[in-house]
Write a protein that holds these residues in place. Sequence first.
Motif, short mmCIF file in Angstrom:
data_model
loop_
_atom_site.label_atom_id
_atom_site.label_comp_id
_atom_site.label_asym_id
_atom_site.label_seq_id
_atom_site.Cartn_x
_atom_site.Cartn_y
_atom_site.Cartn_z
N UNK A 165 24.14 -2.68 -50.15
CA UNK A 165 24.93 -1.96 -51.15
C UNK A 165 26.39 -2.41 -51.20
N UNK A 166 27.05 -2.51 -50.03
CA UNK A 166 28.43 -3.00 -50.05
C UNK A 166 28.50 -4.47 -50.49
N UNK A 167 27.62 -5.36 -49.99
CA UNK A 167 27.63 -6.73 -50.51
C UNK A 167 27.36 -6.79 -52.01
N UNK A 168 26.44 -5.97 -52.51
CA UNK A 168 26.15 -5.94 -53.94
C UNK A 168 27.40 -5.60 -54.73
N UNK A 169 28.11 -4.55 -54.29
CA UNK A 169 29.33 -4.15 -54.99
C UNK A 169 30.38 -5.26 -54.95
N UNK A 170 30.55 -5.88 -53.80
CA UNK A 170 31.57 -6.92 -53.67
C UNK A 170 31.21 -8.18 -54.46
N UNK A 171 29.92 -8.51 -54.50
CA UNK A 171 29.49 -9.66 -55.31
C UNK A 171 29.77 -9.40 -56.79
N UNK A 172 29.49 -8.21 -57.25
CA UNK A 172 29.76 -7.89 -58.66
C UNK A 172 31.25 -7.97 -58.95
N UNK A 305 39.89 12.13 -36.83
CA UNK A 305 40.03 12.93 -38.04
C UNK A 305 39.63 12.15 -39.28
N UNK A 306 38.92 12.81 -40.17
CA UNK A 306 38.52 12.21 -41.45
C UNK A 306 38.94 13.14 -42.59
N UNK A 307 39.14 12.56 -43.75
CA UNK A 307 39.44 13.33 -44.96
C UNK A 307 38.59 12.77 -46.10
N UNK A 308 38.72 13.39 -47.25
CA UNK A 308 38.00 12.91 -48.43
C UNK A 308 38.35 11.45 -48.72
N UNK A 309 39.59 11.07 -48.48
CA UNK A 309 40.03 9.70 -48.75
C UNK A 309 39.30 8.69 -47.87
N UNK A 310 38.86 9.13 -46.68
CA UNK A 310 38.12 8.23 -45.78
C UNK A 310 36.87 7.71 -46.45
N UNK A 311 36.30 8.49 -47.37
CA UNK A 311 35.02 8.15 -47.99
C UNK A 311 35.14 7.57 -49.40
N UNK A 312 36.37 7.20 -49.79
CA UNK A 312 36.54 6.55 -51.08
C UNK A 312 35.78 5.22 -51.19
N UNK A 313 35.62 4.44 -50.09
CA UNK A 313 34.81 3.22 -50.21
C UNK A 313 33.38 3.51 -50.68
N UNK A 314 32.82 4.66 -50.28
CA UNK A 314 31.47 5.02 -50.73
C UNK A 314 31.49 5.31 -52.23
N UNK A 315 32.53 6.03 -52.67
CA UNK A 315 32.65 6.31 -54.10
C UNK A 315 32.73 5.02 -54.90
N UNK A 316 33.47 4.05 -54.38
CA UNK A 316 33.61 2.78 -55.09
C UNK A 316 32.29 2.02 -55.16
N UNK A 317 31.53 2.02 -54.05
CA UNK A 317 30.22 1.37 -54.06
C UNK A 317 29.34 2.00 -55.14
N UNK A 318 29.35 3.33 -55.20
CA UNK A 318 28.50 4.02 -56.17
C UNK A 318 28.94 3.76 -57.60
N UNK A 319 30.24 3.74 -57.83
CA UNK A 319 30.75 3.49 -59.17
C UNK A 319 30.37 2.10 -59.67
N UNK A 320 30.38 1.14 -58.77
CA UNK A 320 30.11 -0.25 -59.16
C UNK A 320 28.61 -0.52 -59.29
N UNK A 321 27.83 -0.03 -58.32
CA UNK A 321 26.41 -0.40 -58.26
C UNK A 321 25.49 0.55 -59.01
#
Length: 330
Positions: A165-172, A305-321
């Motif tokens: 999933x992450x490679x797919x997003x980065x390739x696109x 500690x984690x926040x919502x911002x920690x998971x923005x990479x997941x949001x980006x993967x989903x938006x792209x793929x």
Amino acid sequence: MFRKSALGVVAAGAAIALLSACGAGPGSTRGASADGGGSDELVFAAIPSEQSDNLEASFAPIVSALEKDLGVPVRFQAVTSNAAVVEAQVAKRVDIAVYGAFSYYLARSRADVEPVAVPLAAPGGEPGAYAYGVTRGDDTSIASLKDVAGKDVCFTDPGSTTGYLQPLASLREAGVDVDKDVKSVFTHGHDTAVASLLAGDCDIAFVGDVFIDQLLPARGQLKPGQVTKVWTSPLIPGPPIVVGTWLPQDTRDKIVKTVTGLTATGAASAGLCKGGEIKGPKNWGQYADAPACTLGASTAWTFVTATDATYQPIARICEITKAEVCTSGG
């Protein structure tokens, strides 16, 4: 902001079973009072993992520490799926949960929850993992993702974040259309992806960092110089500890302080896993082989500690793929 999406009927059925198991008592007082009144108990839910033979025992040190610091009973609940935990948090029947990063992506738009902590695999480590793009050591034809066009590519599995999933997003993002520009080979494993690369079945393989940096060399399956890293992904966050925002702020702050104050060896010294200690793995450095507790389903050293911002990479993967996992909670 995360995109809203629906979970399936099967997930809802599993969640109904969980809600029944949790009962009505806790829900009647949990976070309900406007003045921040407490709860008679908290419910902590997690899903089984192939890395843990006894899920409740693996989370017991965390549960015990929370009970001590919060001063209320914490009831552990094993759940069959990420989606069922999300549904239970939507219904405010599970106060604290551990589930996958993509499931948090779904939960964020549907439930009143926030991530508060993410595991570290080793002292001084980072709260997540990287995906690598590796080529054979003698192949200089690929220097960047743009060079992958026209090549044979080994991925692990369509549901793997580091292996697909992450490679797919980065390739696109690099202008490479995986459906048109490459020949994809799914090997259904990180070790088999590397083996397929070395056998000449593909020109580049995308795998999790731990396999290249630790596991395959330790097994004697990867020797120095056999592969070259030509790409490293952004940090992919690990599975969060997620709490309901219906809990009083003071309670949430105490939860964060407790889980981020634990270390695996410290928990063992405090007697939180008597008779169930493990030996620290080699990547724990000076703590390798030291008596330790399991802190969840994986061999975590501690939490940060984690926040919502920690998971923005997941949001980006989903938006792209637009991947299925982004709407099904897998």
